[in-house]
Motif scaffolding. Structure first.
Motif, PDB file in Angstrom:
ATOM      1  N   LEU A 126       1.029  -1.521  -0.258  1.00 27.73           N
ATOM      2  CA  LEU A 126       0.042  -0.206  -0.454  1.00 27.73           C
ATOM      3  C   LEU A 126       1.006   1.007  -0.063  1.00 27.73           C
ATOM      4  O   LEU A 126       1.971   1.312   0.756  1.00 27.73           O
ATOM      5  CB  LEU A 126      -0.901   0.003   1.236  1.00 27.73           C
ATOM      6  N   THR A 127       0.396   2.039  -0.870  1.00 25.61           N
ATOM      7  CA  THR A 127       1.238   3.603  -0.969  1.00 25.61           C
ATOM      8  C   THR A 127       1.318   5.061   0.410  1.00 25.61           C
ATOM      9  O   THR A 127       0.689   4.200   1.376  1.00 25.61           O
ATOM     10  CB  THR A 127       0.580   4.473  -2.156  1.00 25.61           C
ATOM     11  N   PRO A 128       2.890   5.297  -0.037  1.00 24.81           N
ATOM     12  CA  PRO A 128       2.470   6.439   1.798  1.00 24.81           C
ATOM     13  C   PRO A 128       1.074   7.008   0.890  1.00 24.81           C
ATOM     14  O   PRO A 128       1.199   6.925   2.883  1.00 24.81           O
ATOM     15  CB  PRO A 128       3.909   7.335   1.148  1.00 24.81           C
ATOM     16  N   HIS A 129       1.106   7.285   0.030  1.00 26.99           N
ATOM     17  CA  HIS A 129      -0.343   8.093   0.151  1.00 26.99           C
ATOM     18  C   HIS A 129      -2.193   7.630   1.391  1.00 26.99           C
ATOM     19  O   HIS A 129      -2.734   8.043   1.775  1.00 26.99           O
ATOM     20  CB  HIS A 129      -0.864   8.655  -0.960  1.00 26.99           C
ATOM     21  N   TYR A 130      -1.669   6.321   0.855  1.00 30.51           N
ATOM     22  CA  TYR A 130      -2.785   5.583   1.347  1.00 30.51           C
ATOM     23  C   TYR A 130      -3.143   6.046   3.379  1.00 30.51           C
ATOM     24  O   TYR A 130      -3.695   6.102   4.094  1.00 30.51           O
ATOM     25  CB  TYR A 130      -2.606   4.098   1.510  1.00 30.51           C
ATOM     26  N   TRP A 131      -1.314   5.738   3.785  1.00 30.98           N
ATOM     27  CA  TRP A 131      -1.084   5.475   5.504  1.00 30.98           C
ATOM     28  C   TRP A 131      -1.488   6.485   5.623  1.00 30.98           C
ATOM     29  O   TRP A 131      -1.907   7.343   6.471  1.00 30.98           O
ATOM     30  CB  TRP A 131       0.029   4.984   5.618  1.00 30.98           C
ATOM     31  N   LEU A 132      -0.864   7.850   4.842  1.00 30.00           N
ATOM     32  CA  LEU A 132      -1.242   9.373   5.208  1.00 30.00           C
ATOM     33  C   LEU A 132      -2.422   9.516   5.387  1.00 30.00           C
ATOM     34  O   LEU A 132      -2.921  10.771   6.473  1.00 30.00           O
ATOM     35  CB  LEU A 132      -0.723  10.350   4.422  1.00 30.00           C
ATOM     36  N   GLU A 133      -3.197   9.532   4.499  1.00 28.74           N
ATOM     37  CA  GLU A 133      -5.008   9.344   4.976  1.00 28.74           C
ATOM     38  C   GLU A 133      -5.225   8.361   6.478  1.00 28.74           C
ATOM     39  O   GLU A 133      -6.329   9.324   6.646  1.00 28.74           O
ATOM     40  CB  GLU A 133      -5.501   9.140   3.305  1.00 28.74           C
ATOM     41  N   VAL A 134      -4.626   7.931   6.182  1.00 24.62           N
ATOM     42  CA  VAL A 134      -5.145   6.903   7.246  1.00 24.62           C
ATOM     43  C   VAL A 134      -5.068   7.531   7.852  1.00 24.62           C
ATOM     44  O   VAL A 134      -5.729   8.127   9.822  1.00 24.62           O
ATOM     45  CB  VAL A 134      -4.302   5.289   7.719  1.00 24.62           C
ATOM     46  N   LEU A 135      -3.601   8.493   8.943  1.00 22.56           N
ATOM     47  CA  LEU A 135      -2.895   9.057   9.762  1.00 22.56           C
ATOM     48  C   LEU A 135      -3.622  10.784   9.863  1.00 22.56           C
ATOM     49  O   LEU A 135      -4.225  11.026  11.052  1.00 22.56           O
ATOM     50  CB  LEU A 135      -1.759  10.074   9.740  1.00 22.56           C
ATOM     51  N   ARG A 136      -4.777  11.072   8.249  1.00 20.43           N
ATOM     52  CA  ARG A 136      -5.085  12.044   8.732  1.00 20.43           C
ATOM     53  C   ARG A 136      -6.378  12.069   9.598  1.00 20.43           C
ATOM     54  O   ARG A 136      -6.869  12.907  10.617  1.00 20.43           O
ATOM     55  CB  ARG A 136      -5.074  12.594   7.520  1.00 20.43           C
ATOM     56  N   LYS A 137      -6.815  10.958   9.133  1.00 23.36           N
ATOM     57  CA  LYS A 137      -8.054  10.235   9.761  1.00 23.36           C
ATOM     58  C   LYS A 137      -8.355  10.281  11.089  1.00 23.36           C
ATOM     59  O   LYS A 137      -9.353  10.094  12.143  1.00 23.36           O
ATOM     60  CB  LYS A 137      -8.988   9.975   8.714  1.00 23.36           C
ATOM     61  N   ARG A 138      -6.639   9.687  11.697  1.00 25.13           N
ATOM     62  CA  ARG A 138      -7.250   9.483  12.737  1.00 25.13           C
ATOM     63  C   ARG A 138      -6.335  10.341  13.898  1.00 25.13           C
ATOM     64  O   ARG A 138      -6.072  10.142  14.913  1.00 25.13           O
ATOM     65  CB  ARG A 138      -6.668   8.222  13.004  1.00 25.13           C
ATOM     66  N   ASP A 139      -6.437  11.873  12.850  1.00 21.66           N
ATOM     67  CA  ASP A 139      -5.516  12.642  13.568  1.00 21.66           C
ATOM     68  C   ASP A 139      -4.072  12.619  14.410  1.00 21.66           C
ATOM     69  O   ASP A 139      -3.564  13.050  15.266  1.00 21.66           O
ATOM     70  CB  ASP A 139      -6.583  13.149  15.213  1.00 21.66           C
TER      71      ASP A 139
END
Length: 227
Positions: free
Chosen positions: A161-174
């Motif tokens: 999975l891409t870094p972009h995918y995980w950045l979105e996960v982090l963003r949604k979890r603050d």
């Protein structure tokens, strides 16, 4: 808190105090392949995750740039990964090796992640500088005794999975905040190679520039306990 220092391509240095650490799991780009892997692990006694991909928070002090990893027994091993490091004004990409207790893993993957460090490289790239060719970056791991090495993992970031995918996960979890470090999950190991080796080496490579980032460490068995 653990402070990490990274050397960037342009010679600048970035220092980060680790405040949050997370390990991605079952993070292959093809979730059909992930499902097959979950079934294989279940046959070995490793409990299946409730959802995939998975994300395991770990203690921030486990993120390290150490050259030596202490272990309580001989059934611990690494995993070749990449890591995102969020700084005050940027996101960095570096190499990582998630050292895991395989005996503890059968009782709980999250527990096993707490029993060993996440070793990261001392160099890093700005994610923005490699984002347009992220799938071409290579990830390779070797095991050995510090002098002789045998390849145990090889692939590209297109498998994960891409870094972009995980950045979105982090963003949604603050959690997209300075001091967050996230490891990507790993690629398959070669069959027939003993992962329980006294040393691990992992490289993240950029074929476009020939640049590589490496982490390497020895596993040091602790003395036998008393009592």
């Amino acid at each position: 808190m653990t402070e990490l220092t990274f050397e960037l391509v342009d010679g600048q240095k970035a220092a980060v105090e680790v405040r949050s650490a997370l390990n991605g799991g079952y993070a292959g780009r093809s979730q059909d392949d992930v499902a097959a892997h979950v079934a294989e692990l279940a046959a070995l006694g490793v409990p299946a995750p409730s959802t995939t991909p998975s994300l395991y928070p770990v203690a921030p002090y486990l993120v390290s740039q150490a050259d030596t990893v202490p272990a309580q027994h001989g059934r611990t091993s690494g995993e070749a990964e990449w890591a995102l490091v969020v700084t005050d004004d940027d996101v960095l990409l570096t190499v990582a090796c998630d050292h895991t207790d395989r005996d503890l893993e059968v009782h709980g993957v999250a527990w096993s992640k707490q029993a060993g460090p996440d070793v990261v490289g001392r160099k890093a790239w700005r994610l923005a500088d490699v984002a347009d060719r992220i799938d071409d970056l290579t990830l390779t791991a070797w095991v050995g005794d510090g002098d002789t090495w045998t390849e145990i993992q090889r692939g590209t970031l297109a498998e994960l999975l891409t870094p972009h995918y995980w950045l979105e996960v982090l963003r949604k979890r603050d959690l997209l905040a300075p001091g967050t470090v996230l490891l990507s999950g790993t690629i398959p190991m070669h069959e027939g190679v003993d992962q329980f080796a006294p040393a691990w080496r992992v490289e993240l490579g950029d074929p476009a520039t020939g640049d590589t980032i490496r982490c390497e460490y020895r596993v040091q068995l602790l003395p036998e306990p008393i009592g």
